[in-house]
Scaffold this motif. Structure first.
Motif, PDB file in Angstrom:
ATOM      1  N   ILE A 105    -105.400 -60.953 -13.875  1.00  0.00           N
ATOM      2  CA  ILE A 105    -104.750 -62.245 -13.647  1.00  0.00           C
ATOM      3  C   ILE A 105    -104.492 -62.946 -14.971  1.00  0.00           C
ATOM      4  CG2 ILE A 105    -105.077 -64.570 -12.704  1.00  0.00           C
ATOM      5  CD1 ILE A 105    -106.682 -63.259 -10.426  1.00  0.00           C
ATOM      6  N   ASP A 106    -105.484 -62.962 -15.838  1.00  0.00           N
ATOM      7  CA  ASP A 106    -105.355 -63.676 -17.108  1.00  0.00           C
ATOM      8  C   ASP A 106    -104.201 -63.135 -17.952  1.00  0.00           C
ATOM      9  OD1 ASP A 106    -107.588 -65.271 -16.460  1.00  0.00           O
ATOM     10  OD2 ASP A 106    -108.922 -63.676 -17.139  1.00  0.00           O
ATOM     11  N   ALA A 107    -104.012 -61.826 -17.945  1.00  0.00           N
ATOM     12  CA  ALA A 107    -102.927 -61.227 -18.722  1.00  0.00           C
ATOM     13  C   ALA A 107    -101.559 -61.537 -18.126  1.00  0.00           C
ATOM     14  CB  ALA A 107    -103.135 -59.716 -18.825  1.00  0.00           C
ATOM     15  N   PHE A 108    -101.499 -61.833 -16.823  1.00  0.00           N
ATOM     16  CA  PHE A 108    -100.228 -62.127 -16.159  1.00  0.00           C
ATOM     17  C   PHE A 108     -99.870 -63.612 -16.205  1.00  0.00           C
ATOM     18  CE2 PHE A 108     -99.146 -58.132 -14.116  1.00  0.00           C
ATOM     19  CZ  PHE A 108     -97.787 -58.289 -13.943  1.00  0.00           C
ATOM     20  N   GLN A 109    -100.750 -64.447 -16.699  1.00  0.00           N
ATOM     21  CA  GLN A 109    -100.484 -65.886 -16.762  1.00  0.00           C
ATOM     22  C   GLN A 109     -99.127 -66.114 -17.416  1.00  0.00           C
ATOM     23  OE1 GLN A 109    -103.115 -68.347 -16.056  1.00  0.00           O
ATOM     24  NE2 GLN A 109    -101.714 -70.014 -16.340  1.00  0.00           N
ATOM     25  N   GLY A 110     -98.237 -66.828 -16.719  1.00  0.00           N
ATOM     26  CA  GLY A 110     -96.918 -67.138 -17.264  1.00  0.00           C
ATOM     27  C   GLY A 110     -95.866 -66.081 -16.997  1.00  0.00           C
ATOM     28  N   GLY A 111     -96.247 -64.914 -16.480  1.00  0.00           N
ATOM     29  CA  GLY A 111     -95.280 -63.853 -16.205  1.00  0.00           C
ATOM     30  C   GLY A 111     -94.946 -63.776 -14.724  1.00  0.00           C
ATOM     31  N   GLU A 112     -93.773 -63.255 -14.419  1.00  0.00           N
ATOM     32  CA  GLU A 112     -93.349 -63.068 -13.035  1.00  0.00           C
ATOM     33  C   GLU A 112     -92.693 -61.711 -12.907  1.00  0.00           C
ATOM     34  OE1 GLU A 112     -92.182 -67.368 -11.165  1.00  0.00           O
ATOM     35  OE2 GLU A 112     -90.637 -66.327 -12.305  1.00  0.00           O
TER      36      GLU A 112
END
Length: 177
Positions: A105-112
């Motif tokens: 989750i932390d690595a995906f912050q801001g990504g879609e």
């Protein structure tokens, strides 16, 4: 829409039109799906990994990507736990699915991505002290990264009693009834 209902009391409105949210997985495929996994989790220190769920993730992605015109780079797999992300990344690589991003989750912050798969990595109920498995802020990020589709992989034993994901499971069941 799901993030608004779960975390903001329905108060957020999407600026994305219905047309821009049409299914990329085919007609009739709902925007939110839950796939129940079987098998057992393994402990990795204070973390978890569920290898049969990681394999389910790769198998489902392989079917979806081979049957639809979806660029693998538009698909992401988000995991609650780092060992689960490692397991999913290995399974996805073995399936030859280059381009699919697998991360925590932390690595995906801001990504879609157009399609997000959330792999929970658990086969047992979460405890109130599990900061990663039950944190509303982290779950908000995980559940809001998919532009068109969110697919949640998890065991019924983990999902049903979960304070947030249990509501998603109930809604998915109601939708398919």
């Amino acid at each position: 829409a799901i993030g608004s209902a779960l975390f903001y009391g329905g108060g957020l409105r999407s600026a994305v039109s219905e047309e821009d949210r049409k299914s990329v997985l085919g007609a009739g495929v709902p925007p939110v799906m839950v796939l129940l996994s079987s098998g057992s989790e393994s402990r990795f220190g204070r973390s978890y990994r569920h290898d049969s769920e990681a394999q389910l993730c790769a198998t489902w992605l392989q079917r979806v990507l081979s049957g639809n015109n979806v660029d693998p780079a538009k698909v992401g797999v988000i995991c609650l736990y780092r060992p689960q992300a490692e397991g999913c990344a290995q399974a996805v690589a073995r399936a030859g699915l280059a381009g699919v991003q697998v991360a925590t989750i932390d690595a995906f912050q801001g990504g879609e991505r157009e399609v997000i798969v959330l792999s929970c990595g658990r086969s047992s109920a979460t405890s109130p002290h599990d900061a990663f498995g039950a944190c509303p802020r982290r779950l908000n990020v995980a559940l809001s990264r998919g532009r068109r589709h969110l697919v949640i992989l998890g065991s019924e034993a983990f999902l049903q009693p979960h304070p947030v994901l249990g509501r998603v499971l109930a809604a998915a069941r109601q939708q398919s009834a």
